[in-house]
Design an enzyme around this catalytic site. Sequence first.
Site, PDB file in Angstrom:
ATOM      1  N   HIS A  63       0.810  -1.215   0.000  1.00 39.01           N
ATOM      2  CA  HIS A  63       0.000   0.000   0.000  1.00 39.01           C
ATOM      3  C   HIS A  63       0.846   1.270   0.000  1.00 39.01           C
ATOM      4  O   HIS A  63       0.318   2.375  -0.024  1.00 39.01           O
ATOM      5  CB  HIS A  63      -0.919  -0.032   1.235  1.00 39.01           C
ATOM      6  CG  HIS A  63      -2.086   0.890   1.165  1.00 39.01           C
ATOM      7  ND1 HIS A  63      -2.279   1.912   2.073  1.00 39.01           N
ATOM      8  CD2 HIS A  63      -3.117   0.959   0.295  1.00 39.01           C
ATOM      9  CE1 HIS A  63      -3.386   2.562   1.776  1.00 39.01           C
ATOM     10  NE2 HIS A  63      -3.920   2.008   0.696  1.00 39.01           N
ATOM     11  N   LYS A  84       3.085   4.495  -1.072  1.00 38.35           N
ATOM     12  CA  LYS A  84       3.045   5.418  -2.207  1.00 38.35           C
ATOM     13  C   LYS A  84       4.226   6.378  -2.059  1.00 38.35           C
ATOM     14  O   LYS A  84       4.154   7.340  -1.297  1.00 38.35           O
ATOM     15  CB  LYS A  84       1.742   6.234  -2.230  1.00 38.35           C
ATOM     16  CG  LYS A  84       0.455   5.401  -2.242  1.00 38.35           C
ATOM     17  CD  LYS A  84      -0.229   5.474  -0.926  1.00 38.35           C
ATOM     18  CE  LYS A  84      -1.627   4.910  -0.904  1.00 38.35           C
ATOM     19  NZ  LYS A  84      -1.919   3.708  -1.626  1.00 38.35           N
ATOM     20  N   ASP A 129      17.105   9.934  -7.924  1.00 40.94           N
ATOM     21  CA  ASP A 129      18.556  10.183  -7.854  1.00 40.94           C
ATOM     22  C   ASP A 129      19.103  10.206  -6.425  1.00 40.94           C
ATOM     23  O   ASP A 129      20.172  10.780  -6.192  1.00 40.94           O
ATOM     24  CB  ASP A 129      18.893  11.517  -8.537  1.00 40.94           C
ATOM     25  CG  ASP A 129      18.697  11.475 -10.036  1.00 40.94           C
ATOM     26  OD1 ASP A 129      18.669  10.366 -10.600  1.00 40.94           O
ATOM     27  OD2 ASP A 129      18.553  12.557 -10.643  1.00 40.94           O
ATOM     28  N   HIS A 189      -8.819  10.676   1.375  1.00 48.10           N
ATOM     29  CA  HIS A 189      -7.910   9.558   1.155  1.00 48.10           C
ATOM     30  C   HIS A 189      -6.560   9.791   1.837  1.00 48.10           C
ATOM     31  O   HIS A 189      -5.753   8.870   1.946  1.00 48.10           O
ATOM     32  CB  HIS A 189      -7.703   9.339  -0.348  1.00 48.10           C
ATOM     33  CG  HIS A 189      -6.936   8.107  -0.688  1.00 48.10           C
ATOM     34  ND1 HIS A 189      -5.593   8.126  -1.001  1.00 48.10           N
ATOM     35  CD2 HIS A 189      -7.320   6.808  -0.761  1.00 48.10           C
ATOM     36  CE1 HIS A 189      -5.177   6.900  -1.256  1.00 48.10           C
ATOM     37  NE2 HIS A 189      -6.196   6.076  -1.121  1.00 48.10           N
ATOM     38  N   LYS A 249      -3.664  10.327   4.683  1.00 47.93           N
ATOM     39  CA  LYS A 249      -3.372   9.613   5.926  1.00 47.93           C
ATOM     40  C   LYS A 249      -2.511  10.548   6.760  1.00 47.93           C
ATOM     41  O   LYS A 249      -1.287  10.489   6.739  1.00 47.93           O
ATOM     42  CB  LYS A 249      -2.646   8.301   5.639  1.00 47.93           C
ATOM     43  CG  LYS A 249      -3.479   7.296   4.794  1.00 47.93           C
ATOM     44  CD  LYS A 249      -3.318   7.499   3.322  1.00 47.93           C
ATOM     45  CE  LYS A 249      -3.979   6.410   2.512  1.00 47.93           C
ATOM     46  NZ  LYS A 249      -5.399   6.242   2.627  1.00 47.93           N
ATOM     47  N   ASP A 300      -0.964  19.396  18.026  1.00 48.14           N
ATOM     48  CA  ASP A 300      -0.497  20.610  18.717  1.00 48.14           C
ATOM     49  C   ASP A 300       0.248  21.589  17.810  1.00 48.14           C
ATOM     50  O   ASP A 300       1.089  22.370  18.286  1.00 48.14           O
ATOM     51  CB  ASP A 300       0.397  20.234  19.907  1.00 48.14           C
ATOM     52  CG  ASP A 300      -0.368  19.536  21.014  1.00 48.14           C
ATOM     53  OD1 ASP A 300      -1.615  19.618  21.026  1.00 48.14           O
ATOM     54  OD2 ASP A 300       0.285  18.894  21.867  1.00 48.14           O
TER      55      ASP A 300
END
Length: 838
Positions: free
Chosen positions: A206, A208, A213, A629, A631, A636
Amino acid sequence: MAPGEDSRMFAGLRDKLKSTNLYDAKVGAIHFKNKMGKLGNLINANHRHDEEHEKATDEKRNRIAESHRFKSFAPERDGNKIKWYVDGQDYFYAVSVALEKAKETIYIEDWWLSPELFLRRPPFFNQEYRLDQVLKRRAEAGVKIYIIVYKEVAAAVSCNSAHTKHALHALCPEGTPGHGNITVLRHPDHNVFENAGDMTFYWAHHEKFIVIDYEIAFIGGLDLCFGRWDSRQHPCADVHPAGVQNEMFPGQDFNNNRIMDFQTVEDWKSNELSKADYGRMPWHDVAMCLVGDCVFDIAEHFVLRWNFVKRDKYKRSEKVDWLTMTGREGENEDLIAVQRPKHPVGKYINHPLSPLENRSWAKGQQGTVHAQVIRSSSDWSSGILTEHSIQNAYSEIIENAQHFVYIENQFFITATGEDQAPIHNTIGRAIVNACVRAGKEGRKFRVIIVIPAVPGFAGDLRDDAAMGTRAIMDYQYKSIHRGPHSIFEQIKAQGIDPKQHIFIFNLRSYDRLNKTAAMVEQEEKSGVKYQDVQRAEAEEIMAEGVHSTTDQQPTLGDDTGAKEKERLIEAKRKFESQRTEVGLDKEVTSTDSIAATAMLNGGKVSEQRWDDDLEKEKENFVQEELYIHGKLLIVDDRIVICGSSNINDRSQLGIHDSELSIVMEDYNTIDSTMDGQPFKAGHHAATLRRLLWREHLGLLPAQPLDASKDPNAQPVDVCPNDIMEGPEYDFVADPMSDQVWNMWTGNADTNTQVFRHLFRADPDDNIKTFDDYEAFLPRHNKFKQGHLHDPFMPAQEVREKLDQIKGHLVWMPLDFLCDAPMAEKGLQVNAYTESIYT
C-alpha cells in the site's frame, strides 16, 4: 603432486566446464531443486528466519530498531527540508517537474500506477505530461527506472497491475533508445505452483512514494493513478459544451466509486459513467516532498523491497538485478536483503550510481525539520520480522498531545484494548487516555477526525452486495461510540464527557453539470451522445501506448480494433458538425463547473449564468461525498505524520498491508496562539493545518488550472510552500479559538442541513433503521443518484439554498443505522473474513 596443485587443477577444470552445456544443465538442476523446495514453505511459515545467517540478520535488525524511537528501522534525522502538498493538482505537477530532472535513477512504489495518468491538466493541452511519456523520455535519456506495484487479486481489485507492467515495459522496444531501462515488478504472487507458502490473498502493498537520484523523495497518500487528480475546489462536473478538448478527467480518470467502480482499466478510454448524467467523486489527499537524510531511509526501504521481490519471484531471472547500496555494503548488505547464491542470476548494481556524498543533503543540513521514516512491514511483504513503528508513533504522539489532535484518514477502525476483536490496533486507547487526562485536568482539548462518509465502494448501502462496505462502517462506529469498548464509552466510564473532546466530520461537494439546452440539441441533431464524444476524446489523447495485459508479444498502439476507433472518430466529427447549427460556435456563458462558489470569493450559485430555463438547470445539480484519502495526523501544531497508513488493522499491525510514513517536527517555530495564549508552533505543521482548515471552511480561493507559477506545485528543491498569508490565514491561526470553532461547527451544521434538504445525501442521522432508509431516500429510478431529491422545488430556492454552503465540512452521522444490524454474520462477514474489513 605438489600441495594445493590438485585444487588448482580442479578449479581450472570447473572454469572450463562453465562454458559447456553440462555446466548449464547443472545450474539449471540446482535452480529447479530450489524452486521445488518452495513447496516445503507450505509447512514452514518461518522459512525465511530459521537458518543461522537469517537469525543473525533478524537479531541485527532488531538491535537497530530497539535503538530507535518508535522501534523503527530508521533513525531520527535532523535538517530535512520538507514541503507539503494538499490535493492532486499541486502534487502531480511537482512530481512531473522532479521526474523531468532525473539523471540517474527513479524508484516508484505504488498500490496502483496508471501509465495513462496526466500529471498536468487540461490533458489535451498537456499530452507530453502523461506519466508514461515522462518516464519514456527519462528512460531514453539513460535514467534507470525501478517500479514496484501491488499484484492484485483480480477478482477483488480492478487496478490491473499486469497492464501497468506491460505498458511501461513496451515504451522502449528492443533496438530503440531506453530499452531495458524500465523494470516493473509485481508482488505478491498468487501462483501456488510457483510460490507455494509465500502467497497472500488478503494483504496489499500500500506504500506510495518516489525517490529520484537519491536526492529528493515524495511520500504520502497519492498513488500515480486514475481518480486522484483534483483541485482544492473539488469539482464534480466535467461537461464542456464549448469543446470536449477542455475536459479535465479523460477516460477512466473520471470516476465515481460510489456509483461504479473502475472497470477494465487497461481500456483507458472506456467509461460507462456518462459525464452528462453524473458527477465524479472528488478526491482529497495530502503528500510531502523532501530533501535530506530521510531520502536515504526511504530509498533503503525500496531497495529492501526490491531485493526481497527479486528473491521471492525473480531469483532465476536475468532481467531483474540485485540492488546494493552505498552505506549498506559488506556485512550490512543483509539489511537490504542482498543474497549471493553460489549461482547468481542477474547483476549486482550499486546505488546511487554516482557517489552518495555528491547529494546536497550529504553536504549539510538542507532544512529545519526533524524527521523519521516509519513503516508497517513483515515477513510476507519485506522478508523481515514484523515492524509496526507507524502504530507505535501514532499511539505515543496522540497520547502525549496537550491541546489538539487533528486526523484526516480514509478509515478509522481502532480498539481501546484487548476486548474488541477482531480489531487489535490500540490507537483508540491513546485517544481515550489523552481525553481523560485533559478532562481530569480541566484542560480544553479536542480530537477532530475527518473521514469519508462512506468507504469508496460502489453500490446502494441497502443491497446485500454492500455488506462488506457496511461491515467497515460498522467497525468504525464500534470504534468511535457503539458498545462498551468504544472510545466514547471508555471515556465516559472514567467520568469524562467524550462529546466535549471528540468531533467527527465528513466532507461533501456540489456542482452543476454544464449540460446546456444547446448541447442537448447538438446530441439530438447529430445522433451522438456526449458519452461517445468523451470516449473519442480519450481515444485521441490516450491512444499512444500499450494495451496488452499479457507477456505474449505486447503490441504498440490501440488493440481495441480499428473499426471501433473509426466509429469514435466519426461520432465526434458528426457531433462537432452540428456546433454552429445549435449556436455553440459562440461563447458559452454558463461555466463548466460552479464548485468555486463554495470557496473564497467564488461568487454565489444564485448569480451564476445559465443558458436555459432555470427549471432545466435543476436537473443538472449534483453532489457527492468528497472522498478523504489522505493519511494525516497533526498534533499541537508541532508534529505531523503523513504517508500511506490508514487507521485500521490492515495498515497498523505490520503483518497485513505494507505501509510507509514519515514523522515530522519543524524546529523552525513561529509565534502563534493556542486558546488565546502565546504559543510557539512548528512552521511546517502549523502552515499545513491552516491551509487545510481554510480549504475545508471555504476560506481559500479556487485554484486556476495553470500551476506553472504556483509555488505549491513545485518540488521542495525549487521553492518552499506559499502559505498564502492574509486575513483568513490569521483567522485560523489559533486552532483552539472560539471564533474558529464556531465557524467550523457552524459551517458543518449549515452544510449538513442543505445537503439533506436538497439531495437527501446519505448516510444521515435520520436513518436509524432500513425502514427509515426507504422513507428518507426511496429506491426508484425516477432520479439519478446524487441529483436533487425534489424536482418540484422552485429553481430559485434551490440556488439560494446552495448559496448557504461554505467549504465542504459536514457532520458525520453517528446515528446512521444505529438501530439496525449493519453487518450480519454470514458468507461475506465471518471469522475468516473479518480481518479483511478491519
